[in-house]
Design a protein around this motif. Structure first.
Motif, PDB file in Angstrom:
ATOM      1  N   ALA A 162      55.640  49.304  18.689  1.00  0.00           N
ATOM      2  CA  ALA A 162      56.337  49.797  19.884  1.00  0.00           C
ATOM      3  C   ALA A 162      57.485  48.871  20.258  1.00  0.00           C
ATOM      4  O   ALA A 162      58.632  49.285  20.314  1.00  0.00           O
ATOM      5  N   ASP A 163      57.185  47.594  20.509  1.00  0.00           N
ATOM      6  CA  ASP A 163      58.215  46.641  20.890  1.00  0.00           C
ATOM      7  C   ASP A 163      58.433  45.618  19.783  1.00  0.00           C
ATOM      8  O   ASP A 163      57.914  45.750  18.682  1.00  0.00           O
ATOM      9  N   THR A 164      59.171  44.588  20.097  1.00  0.00           N
ATOM     10  CA  THR A 164      59.536  43.575  19.107  1.00  0.00           C
ATOM     11  C   THR A 164      59.253  42.194  19.655  1.00  0.00           C
ATOM     12  O   THR A 164      58.989  42.006  20.842  1.00  0.00           O
ATOM     13  N   ALA A 165      59.297  41.217  18.764  1.00  0.00           N
ATOM     14  CA  ALA A 165      59.200  39.814  19.172  1.00  0.00           C
ATOM     15  C   ALA A 165      60.232  39.028  18.392  1.00  0.00           C
ATOM     16  O   ALA A 165      60.561  39.368  17.247  1.00  0.00           O
ATOM     17  N   TYR A 166      60.767  37.981  19.008  1.00  0.00           N
ATOM     18  CA  TYR A 166      61.579  37.048  18.251  1.00  0.00           C
ATOM     19  C   TYR A 166      60.660  36.204  17.374  1.00  0.00           C
ATOM     20  O   TYR A 166      59.538  35.880  17.769  1.00  0.00           O
ATOM     21  N   ILE A 167      61.134  35.835  16.201  1.00  0.00           N
ATOM     22  CA  ILE A 167      60.328  34.976  15.335  1.00  0.00           C
ATOM     23  C   ILE A 167      59.873  33.732  16.078  1.00  0.00           C
ATOM     24  O   ILE A 167      58.712  33.328  15.995  1.00  0.00           O
ATOM     25  N   THR A 168      60.773  33.116  16.839  1.00  0.00           N
ATOM     26  CA  THR A 168      60.442  31.865  17.516  1.00  0.00           C
ATOM     27  C   THR A 168      59.515  32.061  18.711  1.00  0.00           C
ATOM     28  O   THR A 168      59.019  31.088  19.268  1.00  0.00           O
TER      29      THR A 168
ATOM     30  N   VAL B 217      62.165  43.272   9.760  1.00  0.00           N
ATOM     31  CA  VAL B 217      62.912  42.182  10.394  1.00  0.00           C
ATOM     32  C   VAL B 217      64.370  42.599  10.519  1.00  0.00           C
ATOM     33  O   VAL B 217      64.937  43.206   9.599  1.00  0.00           O
ATOM     34  N   GLY B 218      64.983  42.274  11.666  1.00  0.00           N
ATOM     35  CA  GLY B 218      66.386  42.599  11.864  1.00  0.00           C
ATOM     36  C   GLY B 218      67.038  41.674  12.856  1.00  0.00           C
ATOM     37  O   GLY B 218      66.368  41.026  13.667  1.00  0.00           O
ATOM     38  N   SER B 219      68.366  41.622  12.809  1.00  0.00           N
ATOM     39  CA  SER B 219      69.120  40.778  13.726  1.00  0.00           C
ATOM     40  C   SER B 219      69.525  41.511  14.998  1.00  0.00           C
ATOM     41  O   SER B 219      69.955  40.887  15.964  1.00  0.00           O
ATOM     42  N   THR B 220      69.422  42.839  14.980  1.00  0.00           N
ATOM     43  CA  THR B 220      69.782  43.618  16.164  1.00  0.00           C
ATOM     44  C   THR B 220      68.643  44.566  16.494  1.00  0.00           C
ATOM     45  O   THR B 220      67.788  44.860  15.656  1.00  0.00           O
ATOM     46  N   SER B 221      68.655  45.066  17.728  1.00  0.00           N
ATOM     47  CA  SER B 221      67.575  45.938  18.185  1.00  0.00           C
ATOM     48  C   SER B 221      67.679  47.351  17.632  1.00  0.00           C
ATOM     49  O   SER B 221      66.827  48.188  17.902  1.00  0.00           O
ATOM     50  N   SER B 222      68.716  47.624  16.837  1.00  0.00           N
ATOM     51  CA  SER B 222      68.881  48.966  16.287  1.00  0.00           C
ATOM     52  C   SER B 222      68.013  49.209  15.057  1.00  0.00           C
ATOM     53  O   SER B 222      67.938  50.327  14.561  1.00  0.00           O
ATOM     54  N   GLY B 223      67.352  48.177  14.542  1.00  0.00           N
ATOM     55  CA  GLY B 223      66.459  48.374  13.423  1.00  0.00           C
ATOM     56  C   GLY B 223      66.425  47.188  12.494  1.00  0.00           C
ATOM     57  O   GLY B 223      67.046  46.147  12.758  1.00  0.00           O
ATOM     58  N   GLY B 224      65.685  47.344  11.402  1.00  0.00           N
ATOM     59  CA  GLY B 224      65.546  46.233  10.485  1.00  0.00           C
ATOM     60  C   GLY B 224      65.167  46.675   9.089  1.00  0.00           C
ATOM     61  O   GLY B 224      64.971  47.858   8.803  1.00  0.00           O
TER      62      GLY B 224
ATOM     63  N   GLY C 199      62.984  35.404   7.807  1.00  0.00           N
ATOM     64  CA  GLY C 199      64.394  35.412   8.175  1.00  0.00           C
ATOM     65  C   GLY C 199      64.784  34.405   9.223  1.00  0.00           C
ATOM     66  O   GLY C 199      63.971  33.598   9.700  1.00  0.00           O
ATOM     67  N   ALA C 200      66.057  34.425   9.585  1.00  0.00           N
ATOM     68  CA  ALA C 200      66.617  33.468  10.538  1.00  0.00           C
ATOM     69  C   ALA C 200      65.870  33.527  11.869  1.00  0.00           C
ATOM     70  O   ALA C 200      65.361  34.580  12.276  1.00  0.00           O
ATOM     71  N   VAL C 201      65.823  32.389  12.556  1.00  0.00           N
ATOM     72  CA  VAL C 201      64.941  32.238  13.714  1.00  0.00           C
ATOM     73  C   VAL C 201      65.293  33.148  14.891  1.00  0.00           C
ATOM     74  O   VAL C 201      64.461  33.376  15.763  1.00  0.00           O
ATOM     75  N   HIS C 202      66.512  33.667  14.925  1.00  0.00           N
ATOM     76  CA  HIS C 202      66.889  34.551  16.028  1.00  0.00           C
ATOM     77  C   HIS C 202      66.368  35.971  15.820  1.00  0.00           C
ATOM     78  O   HIS C 202      66.488  36.815  16.718  1.00  0.00           O
ATOM     79  N   SER C 203      65.814  36.260  14.652  1.00  0.00           N
ATOM     80  CA  SER C 203      65.546  37.640  14.251  1.00  0.00           C
ATOM     81  C   SER C 203      64.452  38.294  15.082  1.00  0.00           C
ATOM     82  O   SER C 203      63.526  37.649  15.566  1.00  0.00           O
ATOM     83  N   TYR C 204      64.580  39.616  15.189  1.00  0.00           N
ATOM     84  CA  TYR C 204      63.495  40.429  15.720  1.00  0.00           C
ATOM     85  C   TYR C 204      62.487  40.712  14.605  1.00  0.00           C
ATOM     86  O   TYR C 204      62.861  40.987  13.462  1.00  0.00           O
ATOM     87  N   VAL C 205      61.200  40.675  14.962  1.00  0.00           N
ATOM     88  CA  VAL C 205      60.135  41.182  14.105  1.00  0.00           C
ATOM     89  C   VAL C 205      59.608  42.431  14.787  1.00  0.00           C
ATOM     90  O   VAL C 205      59.079  42.364  15.904  1.00  0.00           O
ATOM     91  N   PHE C 206      59.763  43.569  14.142  1.00  0.00           N
ATOM     92  CA  PHE C 206      59.461  44.842  14.794  1.00  0.00           C
ATOM     93  C   PHE C 206      57.977  45.170  14.699  1.00  0.00           C
ATOM     94  O   PHE C 206      57.360  45.032  13.642  1.00  0.00           O
ATOM     95  N   GLY C 207      57.433  45.613  15.846  1.00  0.00           N
ATOM     96  CA  GLY C 207      56.059  46.072  15.895  1.00  0.00           C
ATOM     97  C   GLY C 207      56.006  47.577  15.999  1.00  0.00           C
ATOM     98  O   GLY C 207      57.001  48.276  15.749  1.00  0.00           O
TER      99      GLY C 207
END
Length: 368
Positions: free
Chosen positions: A265-271, A225-232, A255-263
């Motif tokens: 290949a790509d990512t998804a926002y928690i929400t 989980v991360g807040s930016t696309s550079s990692g988590g 984590g906070a609802v704006h966060s990225y959940v990393f897969g």
């Protein structure tokens, strides 16, 4: 496409068929292969396709049955199957014992949707030759396992690249073993890296999301989980000791609802995650395995900011500010969030930055 798992119950008699089909319905099977006279025993399952095996040209009378695929029991009855399949997909089972049988099977590549290769020997070299002939055609080649011993080494079979595996009815006890091998094959890996914490501070109230899944996490698993696309940061699942409540081994307090959940290949926002959609469980050694989201539970909670660095890359994450939330240390051991200080080494991933709605884009994006 993901590898298929077929259960061939066509060799079973009437006494054994009901129990075998009940077993199939609760397994990871994608297709069940049955004789025409067995079709009435099959209770449809949406995720499992039904294929009918035809052994004689005069026995095909499907009517309005729910058969998705008609499989000729040998090349000799394939023409009859083609003429009577009524728009359904076509397959063929080829028993291959020598070079002539191999050539006959290879000649059918491109003219059928599925080819079940039943080799009399357990070597994979003929399979690789057949796959080479099928490459670029519409034909998906499946390997029929010839013994339980071969089921134990199915990972090696899969390395040869068949579209799937067929388990015979007299070996249905191997279904779970083969299904697990297919699940592991679907896992992907990414390098996990140490992240040195440079900042760890409470930042006030905000909405955070717990991701509840339809799986059980291992002790070394969680989600990145991360807040930016550079990692988590690898946030642990709730599989570790809690003194005041039961464990939730299906959950990541993500984590906070704006966060990225990393897969993988790509990512998804928690929400953006919804019930039935995929997410990824991540292990400390970098295995990403697909899991199903059951729900996302959003609540207002105090949050803590964690900023950490790997080389020139800075990542950050906002997590619920509570000691029972755990993050993975660089040594693969969980740490209570409230124990994390500047200098603490965490485990996570770094990515090439720049995403839009979670998808990698080739543009300059600055995130702070």
């Amino acid at each position: 496409m993901e590898a298929e798992l077929w259960a061939d119950v066509s060799r079973l008699g009437p006494d054994a068929t009901p129990a075998a089909m009940a077993h199939v319905r609760t397994s990871a099977v994608t297709t069940v292969l049955a004789r025409l006279d067995q079709l009435a025993e099959w209770k449809p399952v949406e995720r499992i396709a039904l294929a009918c095996l035809v052994l004689r040209p005069d026995e095909l009378d499907l009517g309005d049955s729910a058969v998705d695929l008609v499989v000729a029991g040998s090349p000799e009855v394939l023409d009859a199957v083609r003429s009577q399949a009524a728009g359904r997909r076509i397959g063929v089972r080829c028993e291959i014992a020598d070079g002539a049988g191999m050539d006959a099977a290879a000649a059918l590549c491109g003219s059928v949707d599925v080819l079940i290769a039943a080799f009399v020997d357990d070597t994979n070299i003929p399979l690789e030759l057949l796959l080479a002939r099928a490459q670029g055609t519409r034909t998906r080649v499946l390997k029929e396992l010839i013994s339980s011993a071969e089921a134990a080494t199915v990972a090696g079979v899969l390395e040869s690249g068949p579209a799937g595996i067929v388990v015979r009815g007299d070996q249905l006890g191997d279904l779970d073993r083969v299904g697990e091998a297919l699940r592991v094959r679907r896992e992907t890996r990414r390098d996990m890296v140490p992240l040195e914490v440079v900042r760890a501070v409470p930042v006030g109230m905000g909405h955070r999301g717990c991701i509840d899944t339809a799986t059980l996490f291992a002790e070394d698993e969680g989600m990145v989980v991360g807040s930016t696309s550079s990692g988590g940061v690898l946030v642990c699942a709730e599989v570790h000791y809690l003194p005041y409540m039961n464990l939730r081994p299906f959950r990541v307090n993500a984590g906070a609802v704006h966060s990225y959940v990393f897969g993988a290949a790509d990512t998804a926002y928690i929400t953006d995650l919804r019930a039935g959609e995929p997410a990824y469980a991540v292990s400390a050694d970098g295995r990403f395995r697909k899991v199903l989201v059951g729900r996302v539970k959003v609540e207002l909670r105090p949050l803590r900011l964690i900023e950490a660095r790997h080389g020139d890359t800075l990542v950050n994450v906002l997590l619920q500010d509570d000691w029972h939330v755990r993050v993975m240390g660089a040594d693969g051991k969980p740490l209570n969030l409230t124990e994390v200080r500047p200098g603490t080494q965490l485990l996570g991933t770094v990515w090439e930055p720049g995403r839009h709605v979670g998808i990698k884009v080739e543009e300059q994006i600055d995130e702070f």
